[in-house]
Design an enzyme around this catalytic site. Structure first.
Site: not given
Length: 357
Positions: A56, A80, A158, A167, A204, A271, A275, A279
């Site tokens: 504004e 605001c 994924a 796997a 990973d 990501e 576990t 959660a």
């Protein structure tokens, strides 16, 4: 009818202007259009980030001091009513002589709300709710943060078509193809923080960066956050992230989000791995789901989600699918909770200890 069309057009323009502001950070993206009594465009503005003029005030600054008298301000968020780094927008509009204010979404902030009432008390005609549904979608992450006192949470995984994230031997790179991975990196770049568990880091060794197809870093990088109790090796890839990672002890997602909210994090990208994702889902803290499905079958016990607190079919977590996107051979399913879910908050849980390393 013509006046309503003018206001709708002005609000859509204000929403377009709001998109110029920074998507990350603690402040909302807000746009403002000022119209003359005849409905002509006088000025427009948007909020450029913390410490800068609000939308504004930015729009008013484009006008001569008396030019706003009797005008209408069309703004995406209720002006605001508090003083932070800048003064109250409601007062700025009153002082400028604005006679009417039309906004889309009410400000839910504990300290910043009440601008509409202040304007009305000063004799300004105030209308709220114009194109509220469109603006609510645009401001979804900030509104969650303001209303609930925590970041907006996207949970991503994924998996194969049979719901496996890895796997039998634990290997998971790569289930999805390059188009899906490219999409993930773009969405990482839109987040304030990316959160994984220590299990994912150990299995990973992800860098948690947002990268282009050629491997170069995208301009905006999410803050890496690693949650869990297992130690992370000194040579882990996360230590080479442009931002020093935050290491969080424990597995309480409520405490984690409180800590991140206090640090100014507004949008969190969860990501990994099963576990941690479970959660967040179990606690009712997932605001958005990104599920990348690959046309493959893995079988075995490495599920993308574990226990989420569903003991019977009556307790299932129903989702509403917002979009299905084809990414090469893969499919991205974008969903959200179908109805309001009450987070499982344990107020007795100890605060997590967060240290920068």
């Amino acid at each position: 009818m013509q006046q309503q069309h003018t206001l709708d057009s002005a609000m859509r323009r204000a929403l377009q202007l709001a998109g110029n502001g920074p998507a990350a950070g603690v402040n909302p993206r807000v746009g403002c259009v000022i119209l003359s009594p005849a409905g002509e465009l006088l000025a427009e503005g948007w909020h450029r980030g913390a410490g800068t003029c609000h939308a504004e005030v930015d729009a008013l600054a484009q006008l001569d001091p008396a030019a706003a008298r009797g005008a209408t301000a069309v703004v995406t968020l209720e002006p605001c009513n508090h003083t932070g780094r800048t003064g109250p927008c409601a007062l700025a509009l009153i002082d400028a002589g604005i006679s009417r204010v039309v906004y889309a979404v009410a400000d839910p902030g504990r300290h910043s709300s009440g601008g509409g009432d202040r304007l009305r008390a000063a004799g300004v005609d105030v209308t709220g709710g114009l194109l509220a549904d469109e603006v609510e979608v645009f401001l979804a992450d900030w509104l969650v943060s303001a209303r609930l006192g925590r970041p907006f949470v996207t949970v991503k995984w994924a998996s194969s078509l049979d719901g496996r994230a890895a796997a039998a031997d634990g290997s998971s790179q790569w289930i999805t193809g390059p188009a899906a991975r490219h999409d993930v990196h773009l969405r990482r770049a839109a987040a304030d923080a990316i959160v994984v568990g220590t299990g994912t880091v150990l299995a990973d060794d992800p860098s948690l960066t947002a990268r282009a197809d050629d491997g170069t870093l995208l301009p905006h990088q999410p803050q890496p956050v690693v949650a869990g109790d297992r130690p992370v090796p000194a040579d882990a890839a996360v230590h080479r992230h442009p931002l020093a990672p935050w290491f969080v002890a424990g597995h309480d997602p409520n405490a984690l989000l409180r800590e991140l909210h206090e640090r100014g994090i507004r949008r969190v990208f969860v990501e990994g791995g099963p576990t941690l994702a479970s959660a967040f889902v179990r606690a009712g803290l997932a605001d958005e789901y990104l599920v990348y499905l690959a046309p493959t079958l893995l079988g075995g016990e490495k599920l993308a989600l574990g226990d989420i607190g569903v003991g019977s079919i009556t307790g299932q977590r129903r989702l509403a699918i917002d979009d299905l996107v084809r990414l090469g051979d893969d499919i991205l399913l974008i969903a959200r909770p179908a109805s309001s879910q009450t987070p499982t908050t344990d107020h007795t849980a100890p605060a997590l200890s967060v240290t920068e390393k």
